[in-house]
Scaffold this motif. Structure first.
Motif, PDB file in Angstrom:
ATOM      1  N   LYS A   1       0.838  -1.199   0.000  1.00 51.41           N
ATOM      2  CA  LYS A   1       0.000   0.000   0.000  1.00 51.41           C
ATOM      3  C   LYS A   1       0.867   1.240   0.000  1.00 51.41           C
ATOM      4  O   LYS A   1       2.048   1.201   0.382  1.00 51.41           O
TER       5      LYS A   1
ATOM      6  N   ALA B   1       2.929   2.247  -4.651  1.00 51.84           N
ATOM      7  CA  ALA B   1       2.424   1.010  -4.042  1.00 51.84           C
ATOM      8  C   ALA B   1       3.034  -0.212  -4.717  1.00 51.84           C
ATOM      9  O   ALA B   1       3.459  -1.165  -4.046  1.00 51.84           O
TER      10      ALA B   1
ATOM     11  N   THR C   1      -3.951  -3.429  -9.157  1.00 52.17           N
ATOM     12  CA  THR C   1      -3.998  -2.275  -8.261  1.00 52.17           C
ATOM     13  C   THR C   1      -5.386  -1.643  -8.192  1.00 52.17           C
ATOM     14  O   THR C   1      -6.196  -1.783  -9.102  1.00 52.17           O
TER      15      THR C   1
ATOM     16  N   SER D   1      -6.569   2.379  -6.899  1.00 47.48           N
ATOM     17  CA  SER D   1      -5.990   3.643  -6.425  1.00 47.48           C
ATOM     18  C   SER D   1      -6.979   4.778  -6.636  1.00 47.48           C
ATOM     19  O   SER D   1      -7.842   4.709  -7.510  1.00 47.48           O
TER      20      SER D   1
ATOM     21  N   GLY E   1      -3.303   0.643  -3.436  1.00 48.85           N
ATOM     22  CA  GLY E   1      -2.914  -0.689  -2.990  1.00 48.85           C
ATOM     23  C   GLY E   1      -2.549  -1.525  -4.192  1.00 48.85           C
ATOM     24  O   GLY E   1      -3.030  -1.294  -5.307  1.00 48.85           O
TER      25      GLY E   1
ATOM     26  N   ALA F   1      -9.437   1.463  -3.985  1.00 49.58           N
ATOM     27  CA  ALA F   1      -8.267   0.984  -3.243  1.00 49.58           C
ATOM     28  C   ALA F   1      -8.629   0.411  -1.881  1.00 49.58           C
ATOM     29  O   ALA F   1      -7.818  -0.290  -1.265  1.00 49.58           O
TER      30      ALA F   1
ATOM     31  N   TYR G   1      -8.084  -3.302  -1.156  1.00 51.57           N
ATOM     32  CA  TYR G   1      -6.653  -3.619  -1.130  1.00 51.57           C
ATOM     33  C   TYR G   1      -6.050  -3.250   0.219  1.00 51.57           C
ATOM     34  O   TYR G   1      -5.248  -4.001   0.793  1.00 51.57           O
ATOM     35  N   LEU G   2      -6.436  -2.083   0.737  1.00 50.20           N
ATOM     36  CA  LEU G   2      -5.894  -1.614   2.008  1.00 50.20           C
ATOM     37  C   LEU G   2      -6.365  -2.478   3.175  1.00 50.20           C
ATOM     38  O   LEU G   2      -5.622  -2.740   4.115  1.00 50.20           O
TER      39      LEU G   2
ATOM     40  N   GLU H   1      -4.531  -5.947   2.824  1.00 53.00           N
ATOM     41  CA  GLU H   1      -3.107  -5.799   3.177  1.00 53.00           C
ATOM     42  C   GLU H   1      -2.932  -5.794   4.687  1.00 53.00           C
ATOM     43  O   GLU H   1      -2.045  -6.476   5.228  1.00 53.00           O
TER      44      GLU H   1
END
Length: 378
Positions: A11, A71, A149, A151, A195, A337, A340-341, A344
């Motif tokens: 990230k 990232a 990704t 974003s 991410g 994102a 993803y965050l 993670e």
């Protein structure tokens, strides 16, 4: 068909975290006056801090492509370098320009080698569409790996200077120079960040990997009108008049490129269609909801959390409340994102054990779309 594993997640969150009290100082005041909506929106969304690609002096520090590249760079080491990549998939709702594509601009910053790229458009589901393209590519054997990704750089779209022309125009018409709630609402909701995930056809030799068992997506655009939009204006009949049909003077005076949301339609449909689609995906894969160890729902606001929990119970689904995982309060709503965050943070939390089942759930209010992924820890 190959097995597909998420072997690394990274990230990038720009600059220092911004508290609720600091937001308006960075974004600015529309027409030089404090926002009336800010307090109400922040009280309901439960976000305590977020990140902007703007520093305390109001200077832009990163483009969306740069956030994404930062990232991705964190995925690389001696065993997997930028030249090991075979496919780049990038999803966003806020590309830096209309053309070229977001993935092309990220690839340009990576400056690594000739490779396949793919850009996923949309809003919050764009990150999941990016992930699914990479998943299907690796699964089919088209590529051995893929970097996917999600974003956003929303902050530059919600700065006060994006709305001041409209406020001036309203004043000249002797109207209240107050920008409509549908436009100001999202000023206190959105934040920046990126991410990245590395997908491979083999799992990590050491540590955990997340096998993608399946991914599904559903759209209700065939029956519901637009709810969240940008680059146009919603007409009385529910249709969208695009920016290309306005003159350049109107682009400014009517804040045509601002991000808008019809909050009445949002509240009416976002939960009901979300649970309906969740039931569909569980039935399709013969999945018992009680077997989910970690449920990661992308929430634009904590306002919807209890409503979603209650609707899930009402429909007889048994997702354990202890399985819910979100970091909305700590990183804000980062659109495509966000999932993803969340993943993670969970992957590197030390909480996961082999065999755990993870469900990703991402709604999008654009015209009501929902994306899901089921993962198993290996």
């Amino acid at each position: 068909m190959k097995d597909v594993y998420i072997t690394r997640i990274s990230k990038f969150l720009p600059n220092n975290p911004i508290s609720n009290d600091e937001m308006e100082g960075i974004l600015g005041q529309i027409n030089g006056k404090p926002s009336r909506a800010k307090r109400v929106v922040l009280r309901n969304n439960g976000i305590k801090q977020r990140y902007y690609a703007i520093n305390s002096q109001g200077k832009i520090t990163h483009s969306n492509a740069e956030l994404t590249q930062e990232a991705i760079a964190k995925l690389f080491d001696d065993s997997f370098t930028e030249n090991s990549m075979e496919l780049l998939c990038c999803g966003t709702s806020s590309p830096d320009q209309l053309l070229p594509s977001h993935a092309a601009m990220v690839h340009g910053l990576l400056a690594n080698k000739n490779m396949e790229i793919n850009s996923a458009a949309g809003i919050c589901c764009a990150g999941m569409s990016s992930l699914k393209f990479g998943f299907l590519s690796v699964k089919s054997g088209n590529s051995n790996n893929a970097v996917c990704t999600g974003s956003e750089r929303s902050s530059t779209r919600i700065q006060a200077n994006m709305f001041n022309e409209e406020a001036v125009s309203l004043s000249s018409l002797e109207e209240q120079p107050i920008v409509a709630f549908k436009k100001e609402f999202l000023r206190w909701m959105l934040s920046d960040g990126a991410g990245a995930m590395l997908l491979e056809n083999k799992k990590n030799e050491t540590g955990i990997s997340l096998k993608i068992d399946w991914m599904e997506a559903y759209s209700y655009a065939h029956e519901l009108e637009t709810c969240m939009y940008s680059g146009g204006e919603k007409l009385d009949d529910g249709s969208i008049k695009p920016w290309t049909e306005y003159n350049s003077k109107q682009w400014l005076e009517e804040s045509i490129f601002s991000v808008k949301q019809d909050v009445k339609i949002l509240e009416k449909h976002i939960i009901d269609k979300g649970v309906e689609s969740l039931e569909l995906v569980l039935k399709k894969h013969d999945k018992d909801s009680a077997d989910i160890d970690y449920f990661l729902p992308h929430l634009s606001s904590n306002f919807f959390a209890e409503k979603l929990k209650n609707k899930i119970k009402e429909r007889g689904l048994q997702i354990p409340e202890s399985s819910w995982f979100t970091n909305l309060d700590r990183v804000g709503n980062v659109g495509s994102a966000s999932i993803y965050l969340m993943l993670e943070e969970l992957m590197y939390s030390g909480r996961l054990k082999k065999g755990d089942k993870i469900m990703l759930s991402v709604p999008e209010s654009g015209r009501f779309s929902y994306a899901y992924a089921h993962l198993t820890v290996h």
